[in-house]
Structure formats: structure tokens, C-alpha cells
Design a protein around this motif. Structure first.
Motif, PDB file in Angstrom:
ATOM      1  N   LYS A 189     133.990 -21.427 195.938  1.00  0.00           N
ATOM      2  CA  LYS A 189     133.621 -20.016 196.126  1.00  0.00           C
ATOM      3  C   LYS A 189     133.192 -19.761 197.565  1.00  0.00           C
ATOM      4  CE  LYS A 189     130.631 -16.513 194.050  1.00  0.00           C
ATOM      5  NZ  LYS A 189     129.617 -16.262 193.007  1.00  0.00           N
ATOM      6  N   GLN A 190     132.401 -20.667 198.136  1.00  0.00           N
ATOM      7  CA  GLN A 190     131.948 -20.500 199.515  1.00  0.00           C
ATOM      8  C   GLN A 190     133.066 -20.777 200.512  1.00  0.00           C
ATOM      9  OE1 GLN A 190     128.399 -22.867 199.986  1.00  0.00           O
ATOM     10  NE2 GLN A 190     127.247 -21.609 198.530  1.00  0.00           N
ATOM     11  N   SER A 191     133.866 -21.811 200.268  1.00  0.00           N
ATOM     12  CA  SER A 191     134.952 -22.157 201.188  1.00  0.00           C
ATOM     13  C   SER A 191     135.970 -21.034 201.321  1.00  0.00           C
ATOM     14  CB  SER A 191     135.670 -23.427 200.720  1.00  0.00           C
ATOM     15  OG  SER A 191     134.820 -24.534 200.779  1.00  0.00           O
ATOM     16  N   PHE A 192     136.269 -20.369 200.208  1.00  0.00           N
ATOM     17  CA  PHE A 192     137.247 -19.290 200.217  1.00  0.00           C
ATOM     18  C   PHE A 192     136.604 -17.902 200.380  1.00  0.00           C
ATOM     19  CE2 PHE A 192     139.921 -22.642 198.688  1.00  0.00           C
ATOM     20  CZ  PHE A 192     141.186 -22.307 199.149  1.00  0.00           C
ATOM     21  N   ARG A 193     135.287 -17.894 200.573  1.00  0.00           N
ATOM     22  CA  ARG A 193     134.524 -16.649 200.796  1.00  0.00           C
ATOM     23  C   ARG A 193     134.778 -15.617 199.692  1.00  0.00           C
ATOM     24  NH1 ARG A 193     135.499 -15.658 207.223  1.00  0.00           N
ATOM     25  NH2 ARG A 193     134.764 -17.673 207.932  1.00  0.00           N
ATOM     26  N   TYR A 237     137.098  -7.551 203.959  1.00  0.00           N
ATOM     27  CA  TYR A 237     136.664  -7.838 205.322  1.00  0.00           C
ATOM     28  C   TYR A 237     136.070  -9.241 205.467  1.00  0.00           C
ATOM     29  CZ  TYR A 237     134.080  -7.489 209.696  1.00  0.00           C
ATOM     30  OH  TYR A 237     133.589  -7.723 210.950  1.00  0.00           O
ATOM     31  N   ASP A 238     135.262  -9.681 204.520  1.00  0.00           N
ATOM     32  CA  ASP A 238     134.588 -10.975 204.609  1.00  0.00           C
ATOM     33  C   ASP A 238     135.437 -12.152 204.142  1.00  0.00           C
ATOM     34  OD1 ASP A 238     132.258  -9.993 205.686  1.00  0.00           O
ATOM     35  OD2 ASP A 238     131.279  -9.716 203.754  1.00  0.00           O
ATOM     36  N   MET A 239     136.623 -11.898 203.649  1.00  0.00           N
ATOM     37  CA  MET A 239     137.473 -12.983 203.164  1.00  0.00           C
ATOM     38  C   MET A 239     138.056 -13.759 204.353  1.00  0.00           C
ATOM     39  SD  MET A 239     139.380 -11.112 199.974  1.00  0.00           S
ATOM     40  CE  MET A 239     140.033 -12.619 199.251  1.00  0.00           C
ATOM     41  N   LEU A 240     138.636 -14.918 204.072  1.00  0.00           N
ATOM     42  CA  LEU A 240     139.304 -15.678 205.121  1.00  0.00           C
ATOM     43  C   LEU A 240     140.409 -14.819 205.715  1.00  0.00           C
ATOM     44  CD1 LEU A 240     139.655 -19.146 203.354  1.00  0.00           C
ATOM     45  CD2 LEU A 240     138.015 -18.508 205.120  1.00  0.00           C
ATOM     46  N   GLY A 241     140.569 -14.883 207.017  1.00  0.00           N
ATOM     47  CA  GLY A 241     141.527 -14.025 207.697  1.00  0.00           C
ATOM     48  C   GLY A 241     142.956 -14.526 207.618  1.00  0.00           C
ATOM     49  N   ASN A 242     143.859 -13.618 207.906  1.00  0.00           N
ATOM     50  CA  ASN A 242     145.263 -13.989 207.971  1.00  0.00           C
ATOM     51  C   ASN A 242     145.453 -15.050 209.044  1.00  0.00           C
ATOM     52  OD1 ASN A 242     145.587 -12.041 206.063  1.00  0.00           O
ATOM     53  ND2 ASN A 242     146.769 -10.659 207.347  1.00  0.00           N
ATOM     54  N   ALA A 243     146.403 -15.924 208.839  1.00  0.00           N
ATOM     55  CA  ALA A 243     146.745 -17.030 209.730  1.00  0.00           C
ATOM     56  C   ALA A 243     145.723 -18.169 209.678  1.00  0.00           C
ATOM     57  CB  ALA A 243     146.963 -16.553 211.161  1.00  0.00           C
ATOM     58  N   ASN A 272     143.908 -27.266 199.232  1.00  0.00           N
ATOM     59  CA  ASN A 272     144.354 -27.232 200.625  1.00  0.00           C
ATOM     60  C   ASN A 272     145.871 -27.335 200.725  1.00  0.00           C
ATOM     61  OD1 ASN A 272     144.956 -29.904 200.185  1.00  0.00           O
ATOM     62  ND2 ASN A 272     143.565 -30.713 201.729  1.00  0.00           N
ATOM     63  N   GLY A 273     146.542 -27.375 199.592  1.00  0.00           N
ATOM     64  CA  GLY A 273     148.000 -27.416 199.594  1.00  0.00           C
ATOM     65  C   GLY A 273     148.570 -28.812 199.557  1.00  0.00           C
ATOM     66  N   ALA A 274     147.721 -29.821 199.767  1.00  0.00           N
ATOM     67  CA  ALA A 274     148.225 -31.190 199.783  1.00  0.00           C
ATOM     68  C   ALA A 274     148.712 -31.626 198.406  1.00  0.00           C
ATOM     69  CB  ALA A 274     147.135 -32.136 200.273  1.00  0.00           C
ATOM     70  N   ASP A 319     144.572 -26.341 205.628  1.00  0.00           N
ATOM     71  CA  ASP A 319     144.569 -27.800 205.734  1.00  0.00           C
ATOM     72  C   ASP A 319     143.160 -28.385 205.788  1.00  0.00           C
ATOM     73  OD1 ASP A 319     147.206 -27.218 205.945  1.00  0.00           O
ATOM     74  OD2 ASP A 319     147.465 -27.990 207.979  1.00  0.00           O
ATOM     75  N   LYS A 320     142.239 -27.668 206.406  1.00  0.00           N
ATOM     76  CA  LYS A 320     140.874 -28.180 206.586  1.00  0.00           C
ATOM     77  C   LYS A 320     139.963 -27.899 205.391  1.00  0.00           C
ATOM     78  CE  LYS A 320     141.239 -27.714 211.571  1.00  0.00           C
ATOM     79  NZ  LYS A 320     142.604 -27.276 211.664  1.00  0.00           N
TER      80      LYS A 320
END
Length: 189
Positions: A151-155, A45-51, A72-74, A55-56
Motif C-alpha cells: 500500500k505504501q510502495s504503490f501510494r 496526484y499522490d500516486m506513482l507518476g507516469n514513467a 515489480n514485474g520479475a 524494477d525497484k
């Protein structure tokens, strides 16, 4: 003749009890699957959501091989495949579920050259602990040394956690816990 009728009655009772057992087994399986899916949804539930676009999330890291990457995939690992899904797998070397599931990810990496896989170590004592983990499991995929910012950025709240990211660099699936090779593969489709 009475013996035949008695035998037929017994056979019909056995058949009836088999169908009741089968129905009960099916019902129990459905309850188990429903509970499992609810728990999985609650854990992620607390993870980054779909969609969510990555990039940011600029998160430059270094791999065990000394290569600089950015989550970020770059700029992924030198083995990065363009226009392919990417699995980001976050683990801790002390995590027992990570020890149990990392082999599934390694097999996926070896057998599917159309999927990018990036493994990120978090909550480790030192680089040697991560190297020991990689050696113990004979890992050949890129392993980045994460930090508290990642860890914080990706929750990340538990291990192992993983995100499946689409070709357009948006999250299409996230979860915490054990996953089979087949489960990971189907989530990348």
C-alpha cells in the motif's frame, strides 16, 4: 397568406430555440467533462507518476491460489504474458466502488489475452473476506493478498486504484475510482 408567414415565423423560432438548447447542452457537457478530468487528476496526484520504473519496488506476495508473485514485474502469475501491458488493480473487499467496477476488470481479463491483470487486495480483515469477494463476483484472475508495505510502495490512498504498466515495466497510467472495461482497455494501448 398571413397564416403561412406566421407559421414560418414560428418554425424559425422553434429552430432557433433548438440550436440554443443544443449549444447549451454542448457547453454544459464540456464543463462537466472538464470538472471530471480535474477531479480525476487531483485524486491521482499522490500516486506513482507516469514513467516510474517498477524494477525497484520489490513486493513479493502470495495469491489466493498459493502462488508467489512479485509486483515489480520479475515474477507475475503463471498466466503472465511477456511483452504485454499489465493492469495492477488495488481494491478493498468492503469498497462499494470496487464491487461495482470489478466486473469490468474480469470481463477485460476474459476477453483480452494480450493484457496481464493482477488484482491486489488491501485493507482486508482476513483471507476469507477476500475469498468471499472473489466468489461473489466469480473472479478467475489472479488475486494477490497485499499488505501495508505494498500500500505504501504503490501510494494507495483510495479504492479502487489502478496502474497500467507498459511492456518495459514503467507506469504509463494511474487512477483512482470507477473505470469501465473500455476505459481500462484503451489505457493499455
Amino acid at each position: 397568406m398571413k397564416k403561412i408567414h406566421g407559421l414560418l415565423g414560428l418554425i424559425s423560432k422553434v429552430h432557433l430555440s433548438e440550436s440554443v438548447l443544443l449549444r447549451n447542452l454542448l457547453l454544459q457537457s464540456l464543463v462537466f467533462i472538464t470538472i471530471f478530468l480535474c477531479i480525476s487528476a487531483f485524486k491521482s496526484y499522490d500516486m506513482l507518476g507516469n514513467a516510474t520504473a517498477l524494477d525497484k519496488l520489490s513486493t513479493p506476495l502470495t495469491t489466493l491460489d498459493g502462488e508467489d508473485i512479485d509486483l515489480n514485474g520479475a515474477k507475475l502469475h503463471s498466466t503472465h504474458i511477456n511483452n504485454a501491458s499489465t493492469v495492477y488493480y488495488f481494491f478493498a473487499p468492503w469498497c462499494q466502488v470496487c464491487h461495482a467496477s470489478i466486473g469490468n476488470l474480469q470481463t477485460l481479463y476474459q476477453n483480452n489475452n494480450q493484457i496481464n491483470i493482477v488484482v491486489v487486495a488491501l485493507d482486508f480483515v482476513d483471507k476469507q473476506q477476500v475469498q468471499d469477494f472473489a466468489k461473489e463476483h466469480q473472479l478467475t484472475m489472479p488475486i494477490a493478498l497485499g499488505n501495508e508495505q505494498v500500500k505504501q510502495s504503490f501510494r494507495i490512498k483510495g479504492y479502487p486504484s489502478y496502474y497500467v504498466v507498459s511492456e518495459d515495466n514503467t507506469i504509463k497510467y494511474s487512477s483512482i475510482g470507477y473505470s469501465s472495461e473500455l476505459g481500462l482497455y484503451f489505457r493499455t494501448l
